[in-house]
Design a protein around this motif. Structure first.
Motif, PDB file in Angstrom:
ATOM      1  N   GLU A 118       0.954  -1.172   0.044  1.00 52.12           N
ATOM      2  CA  GLU A 118       0.012   0.130  -0.095  1.00 52.12           C
ATOM      3  C   GLU A 118       1.049   1.247  -0.057  1.00 52.12           C
ATOM      4  N   ALA A 119       0.696   1.961  -0.936  1.00 54.04           N
ATOM      5  CA  ALA A 119       1.334   3.273  -1.117  1.00 54.04           C
ATOM      6  C   ALA A 119       0.998   4.142   0.196  1.00 54.04           C
ATOM      7  N   VAL A 120       1.708   4.739   0.757  1.00 55.37           N
ATOM      8  CA  VAL A 120       1.562   5.742   2.057  1.00 55.37           C
ATOM      9  C   VAL A 120       1.743   7.138   1.650  1.00 55.37           C
ATOM     10  N   ALA A 121       2.890   7.466   1.094  1.00 56.96           N
ATOM     11  CA  ALA A 121       3.246   8.810   0.497  1.00 56.96           C
ATOM     12  C   ALA A 121       4.422   8.699  -0.409  1.00 56.96           C
ATOM     13  N   ASN A 122       4.290   9.700  -1.386  1.00 55.86           N
ATOM     14  CA  ASN A 122       5.065   9.847  -2.522  1.00 55.86           C
ATOM     15  C   ASN A 122       5.496  11.570  -2.325  1.00 55.86           C
ATOM     16  N   THR A 123       6.977  11.424  -2.578  1.00 56.49           N
ATOM     17  CA  THR A 123       7.475  12.974  -2.718  1.00 56.49           C
ATOM     18  C   THR A 123       8.180  13.032  -3.610  1.00 56.49           C
ATOM     19  N   ASP A 124       7.898  13.944  -4.510  1.00 55.16           N
ATOM     20  CA  ASP A 124       8.219  14.268  -5.876  1.00 55.16           C
ATOM     21  C   ASP A 124       9.785  15.036  -5.678  1.00 55.16           C
ATOM     22  N   TRP A 125      10.451  15.240  -6.680  1.00 53.90           N
ATOM     23  CA  TRP A 125      11.726  15.861  -6.552  1.00 53.90           C
ATOM     24  C   TRP A 125      11.700  17.318  -6.215  1.00 53.90           C
ATOM     25  N   ASP A 126      10.547  17.932  -6.610  1.00 54.07           N
ATOM     26  CA  ASP A 126      10.514  19.469  -6.202  1.00 54.07           C
ATOM     27  C   ASP A 126       9.880  19.562  -4.671  1.00 54.07           C
ATOM     28  N   GLY A 127       9.368  18.325  -3.916  1.00 56.58           N
ATOM     29  CA  GLY A 127       9.141  18.569  -2.783  1.00 56.58           C
ATOM     30  C   GLY A 127       7.435  18.077  -2.512  1.00 56.58           C
ATOM     31  N   SER A 128       6.903  18.126  -3.719  1.00 59.58           N
ATOM     32  CA  SER A 128       5.350  18.060  -3.643  1.00 59.58           C
ATOM     33  C   SER A 128       5.238  16.651  -3.028  1.00 59.58           C
ATOM     34  N   THR A 129       4.353  16.360  -2.183  1.00 59.87           N
ATOM     35  CA  THR A 129       3.972  15.170  -1.350  1.00 59.87           C
ATOM     36  C   THR A 129       2.408  14.789  -1.713  1.00 59.87           C
ATOM     37  N   VAL A 130       2.397  13.731  -1.833  1.00 58.99           N
ATOM     38  CA  VAL A 130       0.727  12.876  -1.982  1.00 58.99           C
ATOM     39  C   VAL A 130       0.910  12.164  -0.944  1.00 58.99           C
ATOM     40  N   TYR A 131      -0.295  12.112   0.002  1.00 59.78           N
ATOM     41  CA  TYR A 131      -0.384  11.025   1.128  1.00 59.78           C
ATOM     42  C   TYR A 131      -1.648  10.264   0.763  1.00 59.78           C
ATOM     43  N   ALA A 132      -1.685   8.982   1.313  1.00 60.77           N
ATOM     44  CA  ALA A 132      -2.981   8.053   1.210  1.00 60.77           C
ATOM     45  C   ALA A 132      -3.980   8.765   2.145  1.00 60.77           C
ATOM     46  N   ASP A 133      -5.094   8.564   1.891  1.00 62.09           N
ATOM     47  CA  ASP A 133      -5.949   9.131   2.854  1.00 62.09           C
ATOM     48  C   ASP A 133      -5.942   8.529   4.238  1.00 62.09           C
ATOM     49  N   SER A 134      -5.588   7.521   4.339  1.00 64.14           N
ATOM     50  CA  SER A 134      -5.602   6.900   5.548  1.00 64.14           C
ATOM     51  C   SER A 134      -4.478   7.460   6.631  1.00 64.14           C
ATOM     52  N   VAL A 135      -3.583   8.046   6.073  1.00 63.41           N
ATOM     53  CA  VAL A 135      -2.274   8.686   6.853  1.00 63.41           C
ATOM     54  C   VAL A 135      -2.414  10.266   6.785  1.00 63.41           C
ATOM     55  N   LYS A 136      -3.353  10.863   6.022  1.00 62.08           N
ATOM     56  CA  LYS A 136      -3.221  12.423   5.863  1.00 62.08           C
ATOM     57  C   LYS A 136      -3.431  13.061   7.076  1.00 62.08           C
ATOM     58  N   GLY A 137      -2.710  14.116   7.376  1.00 67.61           N
ATOM     59  CA  GLY A 137      -2.784  14.744   8.691  1.00 67.61           C
ATOM     60  C   GLY A 137      -2.003  14.182   9.834  1.00 67.61           C
ATOM     61  N   ARG A 138      -1.384  12.993   9.509  1.00 69.51           N
ATOM     62  CA  ARG A 138      -0.700  12.156  10.648  1.00 69.51           C
ATOM     63  C   ARG A 138       0.652  11.950  10.439  1.00 69.51           C
ATOM     64  N   PHE A 139       0.897  11.713   9.012  1.00 71.21           N
ATOM     65  CA  PHE A 139       2.339  11.186   8.437  1.00 71.21           C
ATOM     66  C   PHE A 139       2.582  12.285   7.655  1.00 71.21           C
ATOM     67  N   THR A 140       4.226  12.728   7.866  1.00 77.63           N
ATOM     68  CA  THR A 140       4.797  13.723   6.984  1.00 77.63           C
ATOM     69  C   THR A 140       5.928  13.197   6.540  1.00 77.63           C
ATOM     70  N   ALA A 141       6.010  13.137   5.195  1.00 72.78           N
ATOM     71  CA  ALA A 141       7.045  12.787   4.247  1.00 72.78           C
ATOM     72  C   ALA A 141       7.971  14.050   3.716  1.00 72.78           C
ATOM     73  N   SER A 142       9.339  14.011   3.806  1.00 70.65           N
ATOM     74  CA  SER A 142      10.006  15.064   3.420  1.00 70.65           C
ATOM     75  C   SER A 142      11.349  14.458   2.650  1.00 70.65           C
ATOM     76  N   ARG A 143      11.888  15.164   2.080  1.00 70.99           N
ATOM     77  CA  ARG A 143      13.260  14.928   1.247  1.00 70.99           C
ATOM     78  C   ARG A 143      14.294  15.979   1.708  1.00 70.99           C
ATOM     79  N   ALA A 144      15.569  15.229   1.728  1.00 69.94           N
ATOM     80  CA  ALA A 144      16.724  16.096   1.815  1.00 69.94           C
ATOM     81  C   ALA A 144      17.801  15.485   1.171  1.00 69.94           C
ATOM     82  N   TRP A 145      18.992  16.104   0.998  1.00 68.81           N
ATOM     83  CA  TRP A 145      20.031  15.667   0.047  1.00 68.81           C
ATOM     84  C   TRP A 145      20.383  14.246   0.284  1.00 68.81           C
ATOM     85  N   ARG A 146      20.053  13.228  -0.527  1.00 70.73           N
ATOM     86  CA  ARG A 146      20.337  11.977  -0.617  1.00 70.73           C
ATOM     87  C   ARG A 146      19.589  11.301   0.923  1.00 70.73           C
ATOM     88  N   ALA A 147      18.497  11.784   1.112  1.00 69.30           N
ATOM     89  CA  ALA A 147      17.743  11.267   2.138  1.00 69.30           C
ATOM     90  C   ALA A 147      16.193  11.344   2.011  1.00 69.30           C
TER      91      ALA A 147
END
Length: 124
Positions: A46-75
């Motif tokens: 089950e996909a939980v969250a996707n984060t695009d190269w530009d930082g845009s993030t999409v969440y599954a409805d089941s985790v919205k408001g509770r989970f936060t995905a983020s990207r940093a240099w090589r992480a």
């Protein structure tokens, strides 16, 4: 060789928080899309969250408001709060260089690179 190395996870009581981390190593300029995907025992992924190269993030409805995905240099990170027993699963970091994910969750089978997985267990 490109590798995704996961850390974090573990056991927590309902309402608690955890952070998952995914460290990128190897010869790769960038991933167009990075994801957090979970799998329940005996069930599909089950996909939980996707984060695009530009930082845009999409969440599954089941985790919205509770989970936060983020990207940093090589992480890539997943901060999970207000955890529920239903969040208990094996969590995987995944990535692809072949497509963006600015507006929709990508299917798990579209990702080329995978971390080793980390277990998250939430008790009631």
């Amino acid at each position: 060789q490109v590798q995704l190395a996961q850390s974090g996870g573990g056991s927590v009581k309902a309402g608690g928080s955890l952070r998952l981390s995914c460290a990128i190593s190897g010869d790769i300029d960038r991933f167009d899309c990075m994801a957090w995907i979970r799998q329940y025992p005996g069930k599909g992924r089950e996909a939980v969250a996707n984060t695009d190269w530009d930082g845009s993030t999409v969440y599954a409805d089941s985790v919205k408001g509770r989970f936060t995905a983020s990207r940093a240099w090589r992480a890539h990170y997943l901060d999970m709060t207000s955890l529920e027993p239903a969040d208990s699963a094996m969590y995987y970091c995944a990535a692809t260089t072949k497509m963006n994910c600015k507006t929709a969750l990508l299917s798990a089978d579209l990702f080329d690179y995978w971390g080793q997985g980390t277990q998250v267990t939430v008790s009631s």
